[in-house]
Structures are given as C-alpha cells and as structure tokens.
Design an enzyme around this catalytic site. Sequence first.
Site, short mmCIF file in Angstrom:
data_model
loop_
_atom_site.label_atom_id
_atom_site.label_comp_id
_atom_site.label_asym_id
_atom_site.label_seq_id
_atom_site.Cartn_x
_atom_site.Cartn_y
_atom_site.Cartn_z
N SER A 146 13.40 -49.59 19.98
CA SER A 146 14.83 -50.39 20.09
C SER A 146 15.21 -50.67 19.01
O SER A 146 14.69 -50.71 17.75
CB SER A 146 14.03 -51.83 20.73
OG SER A 146 15.34 -52.66 20.72
N TYR A 160 9.39 -59.15 20.20
CA TYR A 160 9.65 -58.03 20.97
C TYR A 160 10.10 -57.16 19.65
O TYR A 160 9.69 -56.09 19.50
CB TYR A 160 10.67 -58.25 21.97
CG TYR A 160 11.47 -57.04 22.44
CD1 TYR A 160 10.68 -56.25 23.36
CD2 TYR A 160 12.78 -56.54 21.87
CE1 TYR A 160 11.49 -54.96 23.93
CE2 TYR A 160 13.22 -55.30 22.41
CZ TYR A 160 12.60 -54.63 23.50
OH TYR A 160 13.21 -53.55 23.74
P1 NAP Z 1 13.47 -52.11 33.03
O1 NAP Z 1 14.51 -51.63 33.63
O2 NAP Z 1 12.78 -53.40 32.80
O3 NAP Z 1 11.81 -51.30 33.61
C1 NAP Z 1 10.68 -51.45 32.89
C2 NAP Z 1 9.55 -50.39 33.40
O4 NAP Z 1 8.61 -50.51 32.84
C3 NAP Z 1 9.67 -50.53 34.77
O5 NAP Z 1 9.44 -49.20 35.38
C4 NAP Z 1 8.23 -51.36 35.05
O6 NAP Z 1 7.40 -50.93 36.23
C5 NAP Z 1 7.53 -50.76 33.74
N1 NAP Z 1 6.49 -51.58 33.04
C6 NAP Z 1 6.75 -52.84 32.80
N2 NAP Z 1 5.43 -53.35 32.25
C7 NAP Z 1 4.50 -52.25 32.74
C8 NAP Z 1 3.01 -52.20 32.40
N3 NAP Z 1 2.43 -53.31 31.88
N4 NAP Z 1 2.50 -50.92 32.61
C9 NAP Z 1 3.04 -50.01 33.15
N5 NAP Z 1 4.57 -50.13 33.40
C10 NAP Z 1 5.15 -51.29 33.22
O7 NAP Z 1 13.16 -51.90 31.40
P2 NAP Z 1 14.14 -50.90 30.58
O8 NAP Z 1 15.29 -51.57 30.12
O9 NAP Z 1 14.42 -49.51 31.30
O10 NAP Z 1 13.38 -50.31 29.33
C11 NAP Z 1 12.65 -49.28 29.07
C12 NAP Z 1 12.10 -49.28 27.66
O11 NAP Z 1 13.34 -49.39 26.82
C13 NAP Z 1 11.35 -50.54 27.03
O12 NAP Z 1 10.45 -50.05 26.26
C14 NAP Z 1 12.40 -51.35 26.40
O13 NAP Z 1 11.90 -52.05 25.53
C15 NAP Z 1 13.23 -50.24 25.89
N6 NAP Z 1 14.40 -50.89 25.48
C16 NAP Z 1 15.29 -51.08 26.37
C17 NAP Z 1 16.65 -51.53 25.89
C18 NAP Z 1 17.69 -52.05 27.12
O14 NAP Z 1 18.78 -52.56 26.48
N7 NAP Z 1 17.64 -51.77 28.48
C19 NAP Z 1 17.09 -51.73 24.62
C20 NAP Z 1 16.11 -51.28 23.78
C21 NAP Z 1 14.89 -50.59 24.18
P3 NAP Z 1 7.52 -52.30 37.29
O15 NAP Z 1 8.79 -52.43 37.88
O16 NAP Z 1 6.57 -51.89 38.06
O17 NAP Z 1 6.96 -53.47 36.51
#
Ligand code: NAP
Length: 251
Positions: A146, A160
């Site tokens: 991130s 985080y």
């Molecule tokens: P999201 O929409 O909240 O989706 C999170 C995903 O991770 C879901 O499929 C969830 O499954 C799964 N997950 C959560 N806890 C888990 C665990 N303990 N074991 C296995 N799966 C788990 O998140 P996102 O925004 O797509 O983020 C994805 C990645 O990008 C993350 O690493 C996040 O830190 C990074 N990121 C996101 C952003 C942003 O702005 N969105 C920015 C920078 C980095 P369930 O629904 O079944 O819990």
Amino acid sequence: MLVTGGSRGIGAATARLAAARGYAVAVNYARDAAAARQVVNAITGSGGRALAIQADVADEAQVVAMFARVDDELGPLSVLVNNAGVVDRRARVAEMGAARLRRMFDINVVGSFLCAREALLRMSTRDGAGRGAGYGQGGCIVNVSSAAARLGSPGQYVDYAAAKAAIDTFTLGLAREVAGEGVRVNAVRPGIVDTEIHASGGEPDRVELSKGAIPMQRGGRAEEIAEAIIWLASEAASYSTGAVLDATGGR
Ligand code: NAP
C-alpha cells in the site's frame, strides 16, 4: 494462480483478469462465501476454470490445507497473489492494544509469509522439485502492499502502514533469496482504490473525500490495480524481481 482475498475488491478484479488471460484461478476468501461464489461463477460462466477456497491466511493449518486443495483440484501452482488484507478503525498509536496489533500483523504480514512459504515449496527449483511432475519449475509471487507503507498513515492507522512496509521489505528480501530458483517476487502499492475496505475501517466515503489530495484527482479502480498485478505475474515482466510498483494516481 492463487489469489488470497480473491472474493472482493482488488483480489476479485485480479481473479477475473487472470481468468481472462487463461489462468485457472483459486479464489480464496475468509468469511464471505457468496462473494467468492460470484467471482467463481463469473469465471466459469465465461469458460474459465476457478475454485473458491475458504481459509484464514493468518491460520497456518488452514493455509496448508488451502494449498493442498490447489494441488488436488488445479494442479501445480505458478502464481501466488498475496492480496488478502485488512485495515482497522481510525486510531492514534497511543490507543492501539495488542489484540488490534496482532490481528493487523497476523493477517497482513504473517499470512503473506505463510502463503509464500507454501508457494515456494511448490514453485522453487530448489524446494519444489521433489513434489512431482510440474512442480519445481519456477513461478511468481505478487504481494499487495500500500502507499501507506511510505506515507505512514498518521492519525489513521500507523499499524496498517507499518505492516505494509514490512511487505515491501519482505518483497525485496524474498526476491533476492529465491532469484536463483526461478521465482520472481514483486509488489504493487495501490493508492486509494474504490473497494469495501474503507467501509470496513469505518470510512465508507474515503475515496470521495480523498479525491482532492490525489494528483490525478480521483480514486483508483480495482481493475487498474489488477492490471499491474497481472503484468508483474506475466512473462512480460520476466526481468523484474524485488520491484515495488506504485499504482496511486501520483499520490
Ligand atoms: P476488500 O475489498 O476489503 O477485500 C478484502 C479481501 O480479503 C476479501 O476477499 C476478504 O475476504 C479477504 N480477507 C480478509 N481477511 C482475510 C483473511 N484473514 N484470510 C483470507 N482472506 C481475507 O479489500 P481491498 O481494498 O480489495 O484490498 C485488497 C488488498 O489491497 C489489501 O491487502 C489491502 O491492504 C490492499 N490495499 C487496498 C487499498 C484500497 O484503497 N482499497 C489501498 C492500498 C492497498 P472475506 O470477504 O471473505 O473476508
């Protein structure tokens, strides 16, 4: 390809794009089986191969069982996308307790290490060859970091940000450790991307409210991050390892 947290957001976009590029995809999720099923159905409905696998990446036994299922049902793994990740509510460091910190590092950091270990035991020319035909032939790991790793997220979630900084260093160290074993390890650092993660941190409007602070004046789409992930996983990135690619709209 195995995409952890492949059921929603960036992971789901990555799973869909991977399938469109011809990968058979394992879609990991923790709790939301319906969301994972939707991604799998979309892929199989378009003629692709996909499998939903429930596993908490912070749980070692569940991770081991997940990789065994990939072996049995999809065959030798060639790409791991360490995407599963969580944020927590806005808090100052002075307010953070051990339970919050352990969850943050267990899921975001320990989970990525455990999944990488299981992937290496299948992909590495050094460690994977004994497993049978198709194993030990190299592969790729793409970690999802991130922009928080270099911004620090003060007053919001320094825990985080620090966990994601660990992912950057993990990427660099592991890339160099296994560069001679046919495995490339890279990371993508998304900026503020329109997914449900912000609502899970108590800020459903974060993308809209942050627009002004992003040089491109907009949040990213999950599909834009998926493109970067799939590029790093592909042969087109064959000389890149230990790289951390920003996809942040200039932030
Ligand atoms: P999201 O929409 O909240 O989706 C999170 C995903 O991770 C879901 O499929 C969830 O499954 C799964 N997950 C959560 N806890 C888990 C665990 N303990 N074991 C296995 N799966 C788990 O998140 P996102 O925004 O797509 O983020 C994805 C990645 O990008 C993350 O690493 C996040 O830190 C990074 N990121 C996101 C952003 C942003 O702005 N969105 C920015 C920078 C980095 P369930 O629904 O079944 O819990």
